[in-house]
Design a protein around this motif. Structure first.
Motif, PDB file in Angstrom:
ATOM      1  N   GLU A   9       1.010  -1.254  -0.032  1.00  0.00           N
ATOM      2  CA  GLU A   9       0.224   0.324   0.119  1.00  0.00           C
ATOM      3  C   GLU A   9       1.298   1.414   0.159  1.00  0.00           C
ATOM      4  O   GLU A   9       0.753   2.423  -0.584  1.00  0.00           O
ATOM      5  CB  GLU A   9      -1.166  -0.522   1.336  1.00  0.00           C
ATOM      6  N   GLU A  10       1.998   1.023   0.748  1.00  0.00           N
ATOM      7  CA  GLU A  10       2.534   1.978   1.377  1.00  0.00           C
ATOM      8  C   GLU A  10       3.214   2.706  -0.307  1.00  0.00           C
ATOM      9  O   GLU A  10       3.712   3.736  -1.108  1.00  0.00           O
ATOM     10  CB  GLU A  10       4.383   2.317   1.853  1.00  0.00           C
ATOM     11  N   ILE A  16       0.679  -5.772  -6.641  1.00  0.00           N
ATOM     12  CA  ILE A  16       1.841  -6.060  -7.244  1.00  0.00           C
ATOM     13  C   ILE A  16       1.970  -7.388  -7.397  1.00  0.00           C
ATOM     14  O   ILE A  16       1.740  -8.177  -6.321  1.00  0.00           O
ATOM     15  CB  ILE A  16       3.077  -5.527  -5.801  1.00  0.00           C
ATOM     16  N   GLU A  17       2.539  -8.115  -8.041  1.00  0.00           N
ATOM     17  CA  GLU A  17       2.689  -9.846  -8.770  1.00  0.00           C
ATOM     18  C   GLU A  17       4.020 -10.391  -7.702  1.00  0.00           C
ATOM     19  O   GLU A  17       4.452 -11.514  -7.905  1.00  0.00           O
ATOM     20  CB  GLU A  17       2.348  -9.612 -10.058  1.00  0.00           C
ATOM     21  N   ASP A  18       5.032  -9.585  -8.322  1.00  0.00           N
ATOM     22  CA  ASP A  18       6.232 -10.000  -7.512  1.00  0.00           C
ATOM     23  C   ASP A  18       7.760  -9.562  -6.967  1.00  0.00           C
ATOM     24  O   ASP A  18       7.862  -7.856  -6.758  1.00  0.00           O
ATOM     25  CB  ASP A  18       6.849 -10.854  -8.402  1.00  0.00           C
ATOM     26  N   ARG A  74       9.253   7.994  -7.067  1.00  0.00           N
ATOM     27  CA  ARG A  74       8.733   8.962  -6.175  1.00  0.00           C
ATOM     28  C   ARG A  74       9.410   8.055  -4.714  1.00  0.00           C
ATOM     29  O   ARG A  74      10.539   7.389  -5.092  1.00  0.00           O
ATOM     30  CB  ARG A  74       7.211   8.337  -5.347  1.00  0.00           C
ATOM     31  N   SER A  75       9.863   8.851  -2.969  1.00  0.00           N
ATOM     32  CA  SER A  75      10.780   8.514  -2.195  1.00  0.00           C
ATOM     33  C   SER A  75       9.817   8.592  -1.041  1.00  0.00           C
ATOM     34  O   SER A  75       9.098   9.431  -1.271  1.00  0.00           O
ATOM     35  CB  SER A  75      11.811   9.388  -2.630  1.00  0.00           C
ATOM     36  N   GLY A  76      10.154   7.994  -0.275  1.00  0.00           N
ATOM     37  CA  GLY A  76       9.427   8.411   1.438  1.00  0.00           C
ATOM     38  C   GLY A  76      10.099   7.608   2.415  1.00  0.00           C
ATOM     39  O   GLY A  76      11.180   6.959   1.942  1.00  0.00           O
ATOM     40  N   THR A  77       9.509   7.127   3.382  1.00  0.00           N
ATOM     41  CA  THR A  77       9.631   6.246   4.878  1.00  0.00           C
ATOM     42  C   THR A  77       8.657   5.736   4.963  1.00  0.00           C
ATOM     43  O   THR A  77       7.585   6.348   4.895  1.00  0.00           O
ATOM     44  CB  THR A  77      10.137   7.672   5.436  1.00  0.00           C
ATOM     45  N   PHE A  78       9.126   4.602   5.140  1.00  0.00           N
ATOM     46  CA  PHE A  78       8.177   3.614   5.800  1.00  0.00           C
ATOM     47  C   PHE A  78       9.465   2.547   6.588  1.00  0.00           C
ATOM     48  O   PHE A  78       9.356   2.361   6.371  1.00  0.00           O
ATOM     49  CB  PHE A  78       7.847   2.594   4.598  1.00  0.00           C
ATOM     50  N   ARG A  79       8.295   2.992   7.784  1.00  0.00           N
ATOM     51  CA  ARG A  79       8.072   2.064   9.319  1.00  0.00           C
ATOM     52  C   ARG A  79      10.237   2.231   9.424  1.00  0.00           C
ATOM     53  O   ARG A  79      10.854   1.523   9.081  1.00  0.00           O
ATOM     54  CB  ARG A  79       8.166   0.543   9.188  1.00  0.00           C
ATOM     55  N   ASP A  80      10.320   3.805   9.160  1.00  0.00           N
ATOM     56  CA  ASP A  80      11.760   3.783  10.495  1.00  0.00           C
ATOM     57  C   ASP A  80      12.450   3.829   8.161  1.00  0.00           C
ATOM     58  O   ASP A  80      13.779   3.621   9.134  1.00  0.00           O
ATOM     59  CB  ASP A  80      11.986   3.724  11.551  1.00  0.00           C
ATOM     60  N   SER A  82      13.590   4.655   4.534  1.00  0.00           N
ATOM     61  CA  SER A  82      14.547   5.817   3.179  1.00  0.00           C
ATOM     62  C   SER A  82      13.893   4.011   2.583  1.00  0.00           C
ATOM     63  O   SER A  82      14.708   3.356   2.713  1.00  0.00           O
ATOM     64  CB  SER A  82      14.903   6.443   3.088  1.00  0.00           C
ATOM     65  N   TYR A  83      13.102   5.273   1.210  1.00  0.00           N
ATOM     66  CA  TYR A  83      13.374   4.415  -0.038  1.00  0.00           C
ATOM     67  C   TYR A  83      12.745   5.350  -1.337  1.00  0.00           C
ATOM     68  O   TYR A  83      12.013   7.117  -1.229  1.00  0.00           O
ATOM     69  CB  TYR A  83      12.177   2.960   0.060  1.00  0.00           C
ATOM     70  N   LEU A  84      13.431   4.850  -2.469  1.00  0.00           N
ATOM     71  CA  LEU A  84      13.804   5.413  -3.498  1.00  0.00           C
ATOM     72  C   LEU A  84      12.413   4.134  -4.382  1.00  0.00           C
ATOM     73  O   LEU A  84      13.085   2.938  -4.345  1.00  0.00           O
ATOM     74  CB  LEU A  84      14.453   6.082  -3.796  1.00  0.00           C
ATOM     75  N   ILE A  85      11.512   4.866  -5.591  1.00  0.00           N
ATOM     76  CA  ILE A  85      11.343   4.252  -6.131  1.00  0.00           C
ATOM     77  C   ILE A  85      11.870   4.565  -7.685  1.00  0.00           C
ATOM     78  O   ILE A  85      11.969   6.241  -7.476  1.00  0.00           O
ATOM     79  CB  ILE A  85       9.943   3.910  -6.213  1.00  0.00           C
ATOM     80  N   LEU A  86      12.749   3.491  -8.940  1.00  0.00           N
ATOM     81  CA  LEU A  86      13.144   4.193 -10.320  1.00  0.00           C
ATOM     82  C   LEU A  86      12.514   3.136 -10.817  1.00  0.00           C
ATOM     83  O   LEU A  86      11.895   2.208 -10.944  1.00  0.00           O
ATOM     84  CB  LEU A  86      14.448   4.137  -9.713  1.00  0.00           C
ATOM     85  N   ASN A  87      12.175   3.789 -12.484  1.00  0.00           N
ATOM     86  CA  ASN A  87      11.521   2.389 -13.369  1.00  0.00           C
ATOM     87  C   ASN A  87      13.454   1.198 -13.273  1.00  0.00           C
ATOM     88  O   ASN A  87      14.323   2.212 -13.014  1.00  0.00           O
ATOM     89  CB  ASN A  87      11.097   3.196 -14.516  1.00  0.00           C
ATOM     90  N   TYR A  88      12.114   0.728 -14.061  1.00  0.00           N
ATOM     91  CA  TYR A  88      13.336  -0.922 -14.131  1.00  0.00           C
ATOM     92  C   TYR A  88      13.735  -0.484 -14.945  1.00  0.00           C
ATOM     93  O   TYR A  88      13.007  -0.059 -16.358  1.00  0.00           O
ATOM     94  CB  TYR A  88      12.294  -2.097 -13.881  1.00  0.00           C
ATOM     95  N   ILE A  89      15.063  -0.345 -15.682  1.00  0.00           N
ATOM     96  CA  ILE A  89      16.169  -0.556 -16.714  1.00  0.00           C
ATOM     97  C   ILE A  89      16.973  -2.068 -16.690  1.00  0.00           C
ATOM     98  O   ILE A  89      16.835  -2.426 -15.948  1.00  0.00           O
ATOM     99  CB  ILE A  89      17.288   0.446 -16.833  1.00  0.00           C
ATOM    100  N   HIS A  90      16.086  -3.070 -18.148  1.00  0.00           N
ATOM    101  CA  HIS A  90      15.926  -3.821 -18.469  1.00  0.00           C
ATOM    102  C   HIS A  90      17.777  -3.735 -19.545  1.00  0.00           C
ATOM    103  O   HIS A  90      18.146  -2.784 -19.623  1.00  0.00           O
ATOM    104  CB  HIS A  90      15.563  -4.639 -19.298  1.00  0.00           C
TER     105      HIS A  90
END
Length: 120
Positions: A9-10, A16-18, A74-80, A82-90
């Motif tokens: 959800e965060e 999400i499949e995998d 996007r980036s954020g914080t979840f349960r202490d 930090s995370y960064l989401i990028l598009n995946y490059i093959h």
């Protein structure tokens, strides 16, 4: 650390499949996230906040102004964590010479942007 269903959800990436652990990071945990909306690269820095990735976000946005690089979702914080989401490059194949030329163009463009910014 495991990215489990409590993260889904965060992350807000659709269904999400995998989630697969990937190698390549010494400082961050890295994951490939496959969702119905696409594939993503997730970096997680345990015990840190969102600002941990601020410089990386800024740098990627600057590089993307002159060349193709991973795009920040996007980036954020979840349960202490930090995370960064990028598009995946093959990964692909190509010429080392062409890669070198691209790197030179990026460096020149970034230098131009930085010098232009400092003069005005």
């Amino acid at each position: 650390m495991l990215v489990d269903e409590s993260w889904y959800e965060e992350l807000d990436l659709g269904k999400i499949e995998d989630v697969q652990t990937v190698s390549g990071g010494d400082i961050n945990l890295a994951f490939r996230v496959i969702a119905d909306t696409g594939e993503y690269f997730l970096k997680v820095q345990p015990d840190n906040n969102e600002s941990f990735f601020d410089h990386e976000v800024e740098s990627l946005n600057l590089i993307n102004s002159v060349a193709n690089a991973p795009k920040v979702i996007r980036s954020g914080t979840f349960r202490d964590n930090s995370y960064l989401i990028l598009n995946y490059i093959h990964f692909g194949t190509g010429s080392q010479y062409d890669l070198g030329q691209l790197v030179l163009r990026c460096i020149n463009a970034i230098h131009y942007v930085l010098v232009w910014d400092m003069t005005f």
